[in-house]
Design an enzyme around this catalytic site. Structure first.
Site, PDB file in Angstrom:
ATOM      1  N   ASP A 276     -19.191  17.767 -72.417  1.00 11.37           N
ATOM      2  CA  ASP A 276     -17.914  17.199 -72.882  1.00 11.37           C
ATOM      3  C   ASP A 276     -17.107  18.149 -73.752  1.00 11.37           C
ATOM      4  O   ASP A 276     -15.944  17.894 -74.031  1.00 11.37           O
ATOM      5  CB  ASP A 276     -18.148  15.931 -73.710  1.00 11.37           C
ATOM      6  CG  ASP A 276     -18.743  14.816 -72.874  1.00 11.37           C
ATOM      7  OD1 ASP A 276     -18.625  14.898 -71.648  1.00 11.37           O
ATOM      8  OD2 ASP A 276     -19.317  13.882 -73.458  1.00 11.37           O
TER       9      ASP A 276
ATOM     10  N   MET B 253     -15.964  12.588 -66.892  1.00 10.20           N
ATOM     11  CA  MET B 253     -16.753  12.225 -68.070  1.00 10.20           C
ATOM     12  C   MET B 253     -15.997  12.552 -69.360  1.00 10.20           C
ATOM     13  O   MET B 253     -15.086  13.363 -69.369  1.00 10.20           O
ATOM     14  CB  MET B 253     -18.094  12.941 -68.045  1.00 10.20           C
ATOM     15  CG  MET B 253     -19.086  12.298 -67.092  1.00 10.20           C
ATOM     16  SD  MET B 253     -20.699  13.063 -67.255  1.00 10.20           S
ATOM     17  CE  MET B 253     -21.691  11.982 -66.245  1.00 10.20           C
TER      18      MET B 253
ATOM     19  N   GLU C 284     -13.303   8.920 -69.104  1.00 12.58           N
ATOM     20  CA  GLU C 284     -13.947   7.586 -69.084  1.00 12.58           C
ATOM     21  C   GLU C 284     -13.692   6.799 -70.372  1.00 12.58           C
ATOM     22  O   GLU C 284     -13.756   5.585 -70.394  1.00 12.58           O
ATOM     23  CB  GLU C 284     -15.445   7.695 -68.796  1.00 12.58           C
ATOM     24  CG  GLU C 284     -16.221   8.520 -69.791  1.00 12.58           C
ATOM     25  CD  GLU C 284     -17.712   8.641 -69.464  1.00 12.58           C
ATOM     26  OE1 GLU C 284     -18.243   7.760 -68.782  1.00 12.58           O
ATOM     27  OE2 GLU C 284     -18.329   9.620 -69.924  1.00 12.58           O
TER      28      GLU C 284
ATOM     29  N   GLY D 214     -14.233  47.273 -59.664  1.00 13.83           N
ATOM     30  CA  GLY D 214     -13.866  47.439 -61.068  1.00 13.83           C
ATOM     31  C   GLY D 214     -13.289  48.813 -61.361  1.00 13.83           C
ATOM     32  O   GLY D 214     -13.005  49.123 -62.508  1.00 13.83           O
TER      33      GLY D 214
END
Length: 782
Positions: free
Chosen positions: A166, A208, A264, A576
């Protein structure tokens, strides 16, 4: 740094024991952290123990606490979740449980605990630490431990690493697992976009985030969603009207799909939940649109960790071991976190407190405060999202206040270029400017391949790889006359150049050209976008993260193949130019045995040492090797040469294979980081541009010839900064097209230690303990 200090790291852990556990909800990248803690712990001479099943294992003891070996963390890097298991634990919440946990640690002589989990897990660890001496005296009184054992384990050191998808922990820019969760969400959003386009549908996606809207917010920025609902910032009371008006407006502009993202934990101003079903019913009832709900659920926790999370987990693991072994009874329990691209240590309880303050502010409906406490980076995301989503582009502006800005891509294609173009164009239009797009770089500017872009010209560009405007490596100098003519013809008053090293050298040429051509005296800004990450003035460039993930995925597959055949070493060549960023970072993320780069010269003796190292490795249970080589690391020791050397020296012990990854590294759909980074850079560049144009407006025309009117916008440590291209000249190695100093070189020792080389770990780059409140408000963070 003295020689003594060098050796300090290798002996720092002798006689000490560290236990590592993962607790709470799992997150991708936890395994990378566990692997780093184990290997660096062993490197310092400490014994390291796994605690299986989180705190439950700590309470139950016995077989749940097992000593780890070097090989026991092999092949863990690319696995999602946590290999040592995690469990919610009631027992540890009771003092009785903590007493048993203390007993299990004392008996094994473990006084260092590394906890990887969310804020609940870390708070539990702090309680444990504060009770430690009481627990020991109780155990001693009960005759469970001897006085000698009690003295030996007189204090407990605790270091926390935040693993939570989260990103809800205050004090850290990114928690372990957040980037991978975004990867999962974006994969799904991209897939849904295609089906929604076919049917003209509205999709409501629930992600979430019970108390934290980070995933929802970054997802909406990365996919250009029409609306986002997050717990920290509930919508205004008439949001239903506003939302429906918005959806029908985007439809009338010709968009075939609407995407609404819901966290949510989304709520309205009165704290009443807003569910995805509520939103669907609203849209169906008021607008009659075909609307579908997708709840992503645990998909977001799953899958393989992204390159960013592997590197984050590994770096945090190294720092955690150092923090534990340097700990004294007086140092507070700390969390190791990342600020910008720097490892920092923060007092654990300060972070937990701020995290709790956010929840409290939200419960008290003080939403502005909650937003502030989330930190600068969160606020920044929100501001850019609001700008790009909630404003209707102005229809007409008063004459004289409209300026014309041109946007172009220069150099090789890089994923995320289109996202940068999109936000530059749209922010420009919101400011009421005329925005032109130039095709094919400076060549197109000279040939007049220029057209005006409207709002929907860049619709849906965020998720598309490559460069839709077309990009070339041509430099402007030889066509100054045509370029000047077109600047006048199209009345261009500012240039946004999105590209790699050529964008920067092109900028320098424009500065030079100002002496001869007045037309070139217009403000310009370079947004670094190249897979090589070699633009001076910025720690990161748009496109490098996507390339890194591409290399990583390939290395995972190759390692899997090698693990099946056994005794096989793969030599992989990465892109690169002369810059070793991709080889080094992919080496860290994929668990390579060596990464050869130009910036760290190597000799035949080093090659010999690497071969010898692999010969030793084949005697263990890990019978495979992975070696990365940057394409230009050495003109004589080519990929073929190294392959031949390894093949010859490894005869009878291992066989070698080689793989040149090539242009697949420039392609693919941009990662969430690149989409978000590009979007924010575009917005920031355009805001700067408007200010600069106003500053340089004299007698009805633009005239800018100061050094600060030609800048590179770069990310430096913790902030986005504008730096005059002319000032960056001294910091550039033009022959090899790289900056003279590169921050990531400090991560090279970690790569070697994790690959079991006996090297000196330079601990001079220490993260000292900081305090949260010290973050200055003046800096803009990413």
């Amino acid at each position: 740094m003295t020689h003594e200090e060098h050796h300090a790291a290798k002996t720092l852990g002798i006689g000490k024991a560290i236990a590592v556990l993962t607790s709470g909800g799992d997150a991708q990248g936890m395994n990378a952290a566990v692997r780093a803690v184990v290997r660096v712990g062993i490197f310092t001479g400490a014994r390291v123990f796994f605690v299986h099943e989180g705190y439950q294992g700590l309470v139950d003891g016995g077989d749940h606490i097992r000593e780890a070996t070097w090989e026991s963390v092999s092949m863990m890097l690319q696995l999602g979740g946590t290999v040592i298991g995690s469990a919610r634990c009631k027992d540890f919440r009771e003092r009785e449980g903590r007493l048993r946990a203390a007993y299990n640690l004392v008996k094994r002589g473990i006084t260092n605990l590394c906890v990887i989990g969310g804020d609940g897990s870390l708070t539990g660890a702090d309680t444990f630490r504060s009770e430690w001496s009481d627990l020991l005296s109780d155990l001693q009184k009960a005759g469970k431990i001897t006085a000698e054992e009690a003295t030996k384990s007189s204090y407990l050191n605790i270091v926390g690493l935040v693993g939570s998808i989260d990103n809800d922990f205050c004090g850290t820019d990114m928690t372990i697992g957040t980037d991978s969760a975004l990867h999962r969400i974006i994969e799904i959003v991209d897939a849904i976009t295609t089906t929604a386009q076919s049917h003209q549908r509205t999709f409501v996606l629930e992600v979430m985030g019970r108390h934290c809207g980070y995933l929802a917010l970054v997802t909406s920025l990365s996919c250009g969603a029409d609306w986002v609902f997050i717990p920290e910032c509930p919508p205004d009371d008439d949001w239903e009207e506003h939302l429906c008006r918005r959806l029908s407006e985007t439809r009338t502009r010709g968009s075939r799909l609407n995407i609404i993202i819901v966290a949510e934990g989304a709520i309205d101003k009165n704290g009443k939940p807003i569910t995805s079903e509520d939103i669907k019913n609203l849209v169906v009832k008021r607008l009659g649109y075909d609307t579908r709900v997708t709840v992503l659920g645990h998909v977001q926790r799953g899958g393989t960790p992204s390159a960013f999370d592997r590197i984050l987990g590994s770096r945090m693991g190294v720092e955690a071991v150092m923090a534990l072994l340097e700990g004294t009874p007086d140092t507070p329990a700390c969390v190791v976190s990342l600020s910008g691209n720097q490892a920092v240590r923060l007092p654990l309880m300060e972070c937990v407190q701020v995290t709790k303050d956010v929840t409290k502010a939200m419960n008290d409906r003080k939403f502005d405060e909650a937003m502030k406490l989330r930190g600068r980076s969160f606020m920044n995301n929100w501001e850019v999202y609001k700008l790009l989503a909630h404003v209707r582009p102005p229809v007409t502006k008063a004459p004289g206040s409209t300026h014309t800005v041109a946007v172009m891509n220069v150099g090789a294609p890089a994923a995320g270029m289109n996202a940068a173009v999109r936000s530059t164009v749209r922010i420009g239009l919101i400011q009421g400017n005329r925005v032109l797009v130039v095709h094919d770089g400076f060549e197109g500017l000279a040939k007049g391949q220029i057209e005006e872009a409207g709002w929907s010209y860049v619709g849906g560009w965020t998720g598309q790889g490559g460069s839709k405007l077309g990009t070339k490596r041509t430099l402007p100098k030889k066509s100054f006359e045509q370029i000047s003519a077109n600047i006048t013809k199209f009345n261009i008053q500012g240039l946004v150049i999105i590209g790699g090293f050529e964008a920067y050298t092109g900028g320098l040429e424009l500065m030079e050209g100002r002496k001869q051509f007045d037309e070139l005296c217009i403000p310009f800004v370079v947004i670094p976008a190249t897979v090589s990450n070699n633009v001076p003035g910025s720690d990161f460039s748009v496109g490098a993260d996507t390339a890194l993930n591409t290399i990583c995925t390939t290395c995972d597959r190759i390692k899997q193949s090698a693990a099946g055949t056994k005794r096989r070493v793969f030599i992989i060549e990465t892109m690169g130019g002369y810059c070793g960023y991709l080889a080094t970072m992919a080496g860290l993320a994929a668990g390579a045995d060596a990464a050869y780069i130009f910036e760290e010269p190597f000799t035949i003796r080093d090659l010999q040492a690497n071969v010898e190292h692999l010969v030793q490795k084949m005697k263990t249970t890990v019978k495979r090797g992975l070696v990365l080589r940057n394409e230009k690391c050495n003109e004589n020791y080519t990929t073929d040469f190294i392959f031949n050397l390894y093949s010859e020296e490894g005869k009878g012990i291992f066989d070698s294979r080689k793989n040149v990854l090539g242009h697949m590294q420039q392609g693919g759909s941009p990662t969430p980081f690149d989409r978000n980074f590009a979007t924010k850079m575009g917005a920031k560049a355009m805001n700067w541009m408007s200010g600069k144009i106003k500053e340089s407006y004299r007698n009805g025309r633009i005239f800018a010839n100061t050094p600060d009117s030609g800048c590179v916008l770069g990310m430096r440590k913790r902030a986005l900064v504008f730096q005059p291209v002319t000032e960056l000249k001294d910091q550039t190695d033009f022959e090899h097209r790289i900056p003279k100093e590169q921050w990531w070189l400090k991560l090279r020792p970690i790569l070697k230690i994790l690959a079991k080389y006996e090297i000196d770990l330079d601990t001079s780059e220490h993260a000292h303990l900081e305090h949260i409140s010290r973050k200055r408000s003046g800096e803009t963070s990413i």
